[in-house]
Scaffold this motif. Structure first.
Motif, PDB file in Angstrom:
ATOM      1  N   LYS A  96      -3.896   6.442  -9.544  1.00 23.25           N
ATOM      2  CA  LYS A  96      -5.182   6.987  -9.119  1.00 23.25           C
ATOM      3  C   LYS A  96      -5.832   6.113  -8.048  1.00 23.25           C
ATOM      4  O   LYS A  96      -6.877   6.476  -7.496  1.00 23.25           O
ATOM      5  N   ASP A  97      -5.204   4.990  -7.772  1.00 21.21           N
ATOM      6  CA  ASP A  97      -5.680   4.093  -6.719  1.00 21.21           C
ATOM      7  C   ASP A  97      -4.977   4.464  -5.423  1.00 21.21           C
ATOM      8  O   ASP A  97      -3.748   4.344  -5.309  1.00 21.21           O
ATOM      9  N   ASN A  98      -5.746   4.921  -4.434  1.00 19.11           N
ATOM     10  CA  ASN A  98      -5.138   5.376  -3.180  1.00 19.11           C
ATOM     11  C   ASN A  98      -4.375   4.269  -2.461  1.00 19.11           C
ATOM     12  O   ASN A  98      -3.394   4.530  -1.753  1.00 19.11           O
ATOM     13  N   LYS A  99      -4.810   3.007  -2.631  1.00 26.45           N
ATOM     14  CA  LYS A  99      -4.097   1.914  -1.972  1.00 26.45           C
ATOM     15  C   LYS A  99      -2.696   1.748  -2.555  1.00 26.45           C
ATOM     16  O   LYS A  99      -1.753   1.414  -1.839  1.00 26.45           O
ATOM     17  N   VAL A 100      -2.562   1.973  -3.854  1.00 30.08           N
ATOM     18  CA  VAL A 100      -1.244   1.919  -4.486  1.00 30.08           C
ATOM     19  C   VAL A 100      -0.446   3.178  -4.145  1.00 30.08           C
ATOM     20  O   VAL A 100       0.751   3.119  -3.853  1.00 30.08           O
ATOM     21  N   LEU A 101      -1.136   4.313  -4.171  1.00 29.15           N
ATOM     22  CA  LEU A 101      -0.485   5.586  -3.879  1.00 29.15           C
ATOM     23  C   LEU A 101       0.141   5.592  -2.482  1.00 29.15           C
ATOM     24  O   LEU A 101       1.263   6.059  -2.286  1.00 29.15           O
ATOM     25  N   PHE A 102      -0.596   5.052  -1.520  1.00 27.06           N
ATOM     26  CA  PHE A 102      -0.157   5.127  -0.123  1.00 27.06           C
ATOM     27  C   PHE A 102       0.412   3.802   0.403  1.00 27.06           C
ATOM     28  O   PHE A 102       0.491   3.613   1.619  1.00 27.06           O
ATOM     29  N   LYS A 103       0.801   2.884  -0.490  1.00 30.03           N
ATOM     30  CA  LYS A 103       1.264   1.581  -0.014  1.00 30.03           C
ATOM     31  C   LYS A 103       2.444   1.709   0.954  1.00 30.03           C
ATOM     32  O   LYS A 103       2.468   1.081   2.012  1.00 30.03           O
ATOM     33  N   GLY A 104       3.452   2.517   0.592  1.00 29.65           N
ATOM     34  CA  GLY A 104       4.592   2.703   1.484  1.00 29.65           C
ATOM     35  C   GLY A 104       4.180   3.332   2.800  1.00 29.65           C
ATOM     36  O   GLY A 104       4.694   2.971   3.873  1.00 29.65           O
ATOM     37  N   THR A 105       3.210   4.239   2.752  1.00 30.40           N
ATOM     38  CA  THR A 105       2.702   4.871   3.970  1.00 30.40           C
ATOM     39  C   THR A 105       1.986   3.849   4.840  1.00 30.40           C
ATOM     40  O   THR A 105       2.165   3.823   6.071  1.00 30.40           O
ATOM     41  N   PHE A 106       1.166   2.984   4.216  1.00 30.98           N
ATOM     42  CA  PHE A 106       0.453   1.953   4.972  1.00 30.98           C
ATOM     43  C   PHE A 106       1.441   1.020   5.669  1.00 30.98           C
ATOM     44  O   PHE A 106       1.260   0.668   6.839  1.00 30.98           O
ATOM     45  N   ASP A 107       2.467   0.594   4.953  1.00 28.79           N
ATOM     46  CA  ASP A 107       3.456  -0.316   5.536  1.00 28.79           C
ATOM     47  C   ASP A 107       4.140   0.334   6.740  1.00 28.79           C
ATOM     48  O   ASP A 107       4.397  -0.326   7.757  1.00 28.79           O
ATOM     49  N   CYS A 108       4.440   1.608   6.605  1.00 33.46           N
ATOM     50  CA  CYS A 108       5.119   2.318   7.695  1.00 33.46           C
ATOM     51  C   CYS A 108       4.200   2.457   8.911  1.00 33.46           C
ATOM     52  O   CYS A 108       4.607   2.176  10.040  1.00 33.46           O
ATOM     53  N   LEU A 109       2.948   2.855   8.684  1.00 33.82           N
ATOM     54  CA  LEU A 109       2.006   3.016   9.792  1.00 33.82           C
ATOM     55  C   LEU A 109       1.665   1.671  10.423  1.00 33.82           C
ATOM     56  O   LEU A 109       1.452   1.583  11.643  1.00 33.82           O
ATOM     57  N   ALA A 110       1.616   0.617   9.601  1.00 31.55           N
ATOM     58  CA  ALA A 110       1.327  -0.720  10.138  1.00 31.55           C
ATOM     59  C   ALA A 110       2.429  -1.181  11.093  1.00 31.55           C
ATOM     60  O   ALA A 110       2.183  -2.019  11.966  1.00 31.55           O
ATOM     61  N   GLY A 111       3.612  -0.641  10.922  1.00 31.05           N
ATOM     62  CA  GLY A 111       4.709  -0.938  11.838  1.00 31.05           C
ATOM     63  C   GLY A 111       4.759   0.020  13.007  1.00 31.05           C
ATOM     64  O   GLY A 111       5.785   0.107  13.706  1.00 31.05           O
ATOM     65  N   ASN A 112       3.657   0.776  13.228  1.00 28.25           N
ATOM     66  CA  ASN A 112       3.546   1.729  14.346  1.00 28.25           C
ATOM     67  C   ASN A 112       4.636   2.812  14.284  1.00 28.25           C
ATOM     68  O   ASN A 112       5.152   3.240  15.317  1.00 28.25           O
TER      69      ASN A 112
END
Length: 617
Positions: A96-112
């Motif tokens: 239910k924590d969006n930061k945990v839910l989207f962690k893989g997405t964040f890592d991917c976007l952080a790599g442009n």
């Protein structure tokens, strides 16, 4: 990029498989896709695994796309490596924590990198966009919030780009595909509301972004209020562009224009009768397994006209001529027979694979392409090993064998479209010839014809989040009726009915378009088309929320108007042959009795029969 070896291999294989099934895949709006930087692609999803295959293999600038997958699949190290190498990123759906839910997405976007999502949540077959969920919006907004909180200057807020994938006929061999990318959406204009501490504001911001995404998805695809309207627009398009296919650049806008036109209420009895004629013709084509393009291409010799006084030797000579042309069709290209026989198991397997999902159109193309491609690889591998064996497994022999197989593949793909169409036309000509020459008493009677002039309404997808109960009940009833429908009669018993329906539909369509062009009326239009072509837009909120927990939205009816004269001019500009509808002769010998009866009494009976069909379809 070094970790995406499998992704590049799969993308290449998908491109080869798609090229073998679809005759053309057109990319539109490539300039709307950034070359670099974090990117979220949201795409329509109506054709199972074919959609990600089309999207990845045609994506501009050859940027790799990363797709969401359940985080539990990554637990095994081997499986996790394979999934990541294929371009997948983990999503913990239980969190239910969006930061945990989207962690893989964040890592991917952080790599442009670019993340591709299907916000409809599932693949389905419907006449319009049925649902758009908030996952993509929250991913974009939460990531923008995250980089702001962490003062991450190595990246920037993601750009959201909407992709609309439109198939001319998604499950039909050698049909076409248009992939259109809409204008980019900047996430920053939603952030002030999303960052507000006021209760409900962050959810409202996500809803706003979802609505904008849905609106673009609608603008990039074809959407109708019901199946009958979509079917009527489809067969009208085939009649208007039967001499040359509608260009894919204008396919969506022209098709949506026809859908909007047929959604216009209170247009009079002639307009309603025209829609009934189109639906009857479309249904008869499906039941008889003819296509309008095949019938339009027929050039049956006048010597076969049973009403004319022609000697038997002349008729026989004409039949021999048709037989000669048939033989020439098969041997027009001497080498075509060889690649045809080589690939014949692929065609048969694909057809059988489509039968496995007869009532799930979004699965048919997947079965056909996957099974066909796998069998093609086996056939080519066997041929390669056989040729290499002939060359004693030498290096030079291996190169020659590979070159030969590759050349065979290219040659088959180059000649298949023309020869495939020629064979279909030849088969259609013989089927029509048999149908118009058998005694008219063998034709299917008009009362028993009724089930085959009624359009089949596809079943409602059980995966759609929210469906109107009344619509669900009606569509399920129609689906059950279809399942109980008796097997279609031999096409020879339907030939005259099909040709009569084609004549009636074409003449009715041409008459209505000419009348509304002169009428000065306004006709319904989708809001984006009304704005684009100088029409009027009703100023109202065209969305309505259902209050469901999944955040699904639905769209109301078309909310604009266009001048009828402008609509017809637009269709003409895009290549519609409205005047050609008048050239289909109403005394065409193919639609009269094969026994040559031309008496006025029988013609009156036929007119009464046509009226009966009109009143009962």
């Amino acid at each position: 990029m070094d970790n995406l070896v499998l992704h590049r291999v799969i993308r290449r294989m998908a491109k080869l498989a798609l090229a073998g099934f679809y005759s053309e895949i057109r990319v539109i709006g490539e300039e709307n896709v950034p070359r670099d930087g974090p990117l979220i692609i949201v795409s329509t999803h109506h054709n199972m695994m074919i959609d990600p295959s089309v999207l990845s293999s045609t994506f501009p600038h050859k940027r790799p796309l990363h797709y969401w997958a359940k985080s539990g699949l990554f637990v095994n190290p081997v499986a996790g490596y394979i999934l990541k190498s294929a371009g997948n990123i983990p999503v913990d759906r239980k969190s239910k924590d969006n930061k945990v839910l989207f962690k893989g997405t964040f890592d991917c976007l952080a790599g442009n990198q670019a993340v591709a999502l299907f916000p409809e949540g599932t693949s389905y077959t419907e006449c319009r966009i049925m649902q758009v969920k908030d996952g993509a919006s929250y991913a974009a907004l939460e990531y923008t919030k995250w980089i702001g909180q962490n003062e991450n200057k190595s990246t920037k807020p993601p750009t959201v780009v909407v992709a609309g994938i439109t198939y001319t006929n998604k499950s039909k061999y050698r049909s076409r595909v248009a992939v259109e990318f809409g204008p980019p959406i900047s996430v920053e204009r939603y952030m002030e509301q999303f960052m507000s501490e006021k209760e409900g504001e962050s959810r409202a911001a996500a809803k706003r972004l979802t609505r904008d995404i849905e609106q673009l998805m609608i603008e990039l695809t074809i959407n109708a209020k019901d199946w009958e309207t979509l079917f009527a627009a489809r067969i009208a398009r085939e009649l208007l562009w039967e001499s040359s296919p509608l260009d894919l650049d204008a396919f969506v806008s022209a098709s949506q224009t026809l859908v909007d036109l047929f959604s216009t209420p209170d247009m009079g009895p002639d307009f309603e009768n025209m829609k009934l004629q189109l639906l009857a013709y479309d249904s008869l084509l499906e039941s008889s397994r003819f296509t309008n393009s095949d019938l339009a291409a027929l050039k049956l010799p006048s010597a076969l006209d049973p009403r004319r006084t022609i000697t038997v030797p002349s008729r026989l000579w004409t039949l021999l001529t048709l037989l000669r042309d048939t033989v020439a069709t098969f041997f027009w290209l001497p080498l075509f027979i060889f690649p045809l026989l080589i690939h014949l198991p692929v065609y048969i397997t694909g057809r059988v694979g489509g039968k496995f999902a007869e009532n799930e159109e979004e699965t048919q193309a997947q079965n056909k392409i996957v099974l066909g491609f796998l069998l093609t690889l086996n056939i080519y591998s066997t041929l390669f090993l056989g040729l290499w064996w002939l060359f004693s497994f030498s290096i030079t022999g291996g190169i020659l064998a590979f070159t030969s197989i590759w050349g065979l593949s290219l040659y088959h793909r180059k000649i298949i479209d023309e020869n495939y169409s020629r064979i279909k036309r030849m088969i259609a000509a013989w089927r029509v010839l048999v149908g118009v020459w058998i005694p008219s008493r063998w034709d299917m009677s008009l009362p028993s014809l009724k089930p085959y002039t009624t359009p089949f309404i596809p079943p409602v997808s059980p995966w759609i989040g929210r469906v109107n109960p009344a619509d669900l009940k009606a569509e399920e009833a129609a689906f059950n009726a279809k399942r109980k429908r008796p097997r279609g009669p031999p096409s020879r018993r339907l030939v005259r009915h099909v040709l009569n329906a084609r004549l009636n539909a074409a003449q009715a369509l041409g008459a209505v378009l000419r009348d509304i062009e002169k009428s000065g009326l306004n006709v319904r239009a989708s809001s984006h088309l009304a704005r684009q072509f100088g029409g009027k837009v009703e100023e109202r909120d065209i969305y309505e929320e259902n209050g469901s927990k999944d955040g699904v939205l639905s769209l109301r009816e078309p909310s604009g108007w266009r001048a009828a004269k402008e609509v017809v001019a637009f269709l003409r500009e895009k290549g519609a042959k409205i005047g050609a509808l008048e050239e289909i002769p109403d005394n065409d010998w193919a639609v009269v009795s094969s026994d040559g009866e031309g008496e006025a009494e029988e013609q009156d009976d036929k007119k009464e029969d046509v009226v009966w069909v009109q009143n009962h379809t």
